[in-house]
Design a protein around this motif. Structure first.
Motif, PDB file in Angstrom:
ATOM      1  N   LEU A  13       0.830  -1.208   0.000  1.00 22.05           N
ATOM      2  CA  LEU A  13       0.000   0.000   0.000  1.00 22.05           C
ATOM      3  C   LEU A  13       0.863   1.257   0.000  1.00 22.05           C
ATOM      4  N   GLN A  14       1.968   1.192   0.705  1.00 19.06           N
ATOM      5  CA  GLN A  14       2.885   2.331   0.760  1.00 19.06           C
ATOM      6  C   GLN A  14       3.499   2.592  -0.613  1.00 19.06           C
ATOM      7  N   ALA A  15       3.904   1.531  -1.298  1.00 21.57           N
ATOM      8  CA  ALA A  15       4.499   1.679  -2.629  1.00 21.57           C
ATOM      9  C   ALA A  15       3.494   2.263  -3.612  1.00 21.57           C
ATOM     10  N   ASP A  16       2.240   1.857  -3.494  1.00 19.08           N
ATOM     11  CA  ASP A  16       1.207   2.380  -4.387  1.00 19.08           C
ATOM     12  C   ASP A  16       1.009   3.880  -4.167  1.00 19.08           C
ATOM     13  N   LEU A  17       0.993   4.315  -2.919  1.00 17.28           N
ATOM     14  CA  LEU A  17       0.782   5.733  -2.618  1.00 17.28           C
ATOM     15  C   LEU A  17       1.987   6.589  -2.997  1.00 17.28           C
ATOM     16  N   ARG A  18       3.164   5.993  -3.044  1.00 15.34           N
ATOM     17  CA  ARG A  18       4.343   6.759  -3.480  1.00 15.34           C
ATOM     18  C   ARG A  18       4.201   7.217  -4.931  1.00 15.34           C
ATOM     19  N   ARG A  19       3.406   6.479  -5.687  1.00 15.47           N
ATOM     20  CA  ARG A  19       3.231   6.812  -7.104  1.00 15.47           C
ATOM     21  C   ARG A  19       2.191   7.901  -7.329  1.00 15.47           C
ATOM     22  N   VAL A  20       1.484   8.267  -6.278  1.00 15.76           N
ATOM     23  CA  VAL A  20       0.459   9.310  -6.387  1.00 15.76           C
ATOM     24  C   VAL A  20       1.127  10.677  -6.270  1.00 15.76           C
ATOM     25  N   ARG A  21       0.874  11.536  -7.226  1.00 19.06           N
ATOM     26  CA  ARG A  21       1.498  12.861  -7.242  1.00 19.06           C
ATOM     27  C   ARG A  21       1.027  13.704  -6.068  1.00 19.06           C
ATOM     28  N   ARG A  22       1.983  14.382  -5.428  1.00 14.04           N
ATOM     29  CA  ARG A  22       1.645  15.251  -4.309  1.00 14.04           C
ATOM     30  C   ARG A  22       1.194  16.608  -4.827  1.00 14.04           C
ATOM     31  N   THR A  23       0.159  17.138  -4.208  1.00 18.46           N
ATOM     32  CA  THR A  23      -0.374  18.457  -4.558  1.00 18.46           C
ATOM     33  C   THR A  23      -0.685  19.207  -3.269  1.00 18.46           C
TER      34      THR A  23
END
Length: 274
Positions: A187-197
């Motif tokens: 789950l952590q690896a998946d969220l790392r791919r989400v762009r921060r805004t």
């Protein structure tokens, strides 16, 4: 008088809790309970864990009763990484916490219990309760699954508990614990791919990760994985309310992420074979 459990050879080191409670003056016991009632949820959990691990049995017992009153089941009181090799007195105390939760949370369950000595566990007379508890626990000689069967406990009730669990529930819990770290990392690896805004910062990502992982744990504790049950479990675990719709949506995301990871791993294995 508290009647001891029906074994001829006493287990070395076993000490019932009732005489220790009886040795405290009622006014002093009431004052301690009042102070404990003034703590918030996190403080209660921390104090319980410190007291239980430190074998401060009276403190742990009183705090456990307050956690029951706050709706925090025994399954969420110890750290998930806490050791499981408890001594005889810790196992007895865990049994007490389980039973006191069941008798408080499931008021009508007493009607489903066939044996009179077991029905006494639902008595709100402290003398009768402790007498029955010592008899049923039998100084650790009676297996938990037998107590579960004699009490006619449902799977949901068993998941609430720490010690009172049948083999299937205990096995699924063990599997869940063995998967926790891997699921967290996926789950952590998946969220790392989400762009921060500005509306999804690193702090937001961390909060989302923790929530999704907690929801996954809760979904493993329900028979159907239904959103309503998961939301209830999540509140018990975290003290944070979540709607059924949010729980359903987040669990679907978690399942999608885990399935995608499984397919990716299987694909990599096939490539290596070729």
């Amino acid at each position: 008088m508290i009647v001891t459990s029906p074994v001829s050879d006493s287990v070395s080191g076993f000490r019932p809790l009732a005489p220790m409670l009886q040795a405290i003056a009622p006014a002093k016991l009431a004052a301690v309970r009042e102070r404990v009632a003034g703590l918030d949820r996190d403080q209660l959990l921390n104090q319980f864990r410190v007291a239980f691990d430190g074998r401060k049995r009276l403190v742990a017992f009183i705090v456990a009763d307050e956690l029951t009153a706050r709706g925090v089941p025994p399954c969420f009181r110890l750290s998930h990484s806490a050791p499981t090799d408890h001594d005889i007195n810790q196992n007895f105390d865990l049994f007490l916490y389980d039973v006191r939760w069941i008798r408080c949370e499931y008021l009508d369950h007493k009607k489903l219990v066939r044996y009179e000595r077991y029905r006494e566990l639902f008595s709100f007379s402290e003398t009768n309760f402790h007498r029955a508890a010592e008899y049923v626990f039998w100084q650790g000689h009676r297996p938990s699954w037998k107590i579960v069967a004699s009490l006619g406990m449902t799977d949901r009730q068993q998941w609430d508990c720490v010690r009172l669990r049948s083999a299937p529930v205990a096995k699924r819990d063990a599997v869940t614990k063995s998967m926790r770290r891997e699921v967290f990392e996926i789950l952590q690896a998946d969220l790392r791919r989400v762009r921060r805004t500005k509306t999804f910062t690193n702090d937001d990502a961390t909060a989302t990760l923790l929530r999704r992982h907690d929801l996954w744990v809760c979904s493993r504790m329900t028979a159907s994985g239904g959103a309503a049950e998961v939301a209830t479990r999540y509140f018990q675990l975290t003290g944070k309310a979540i709607t059924r719709d949010i729980a359903k949506r987040q669990i679907q995301i978690v399942n999608d992420v885990l399935n995608a990871n499984r397919l990716a791993v299987e694909s990599q294995k096939r490539v290596r074979i070729v």
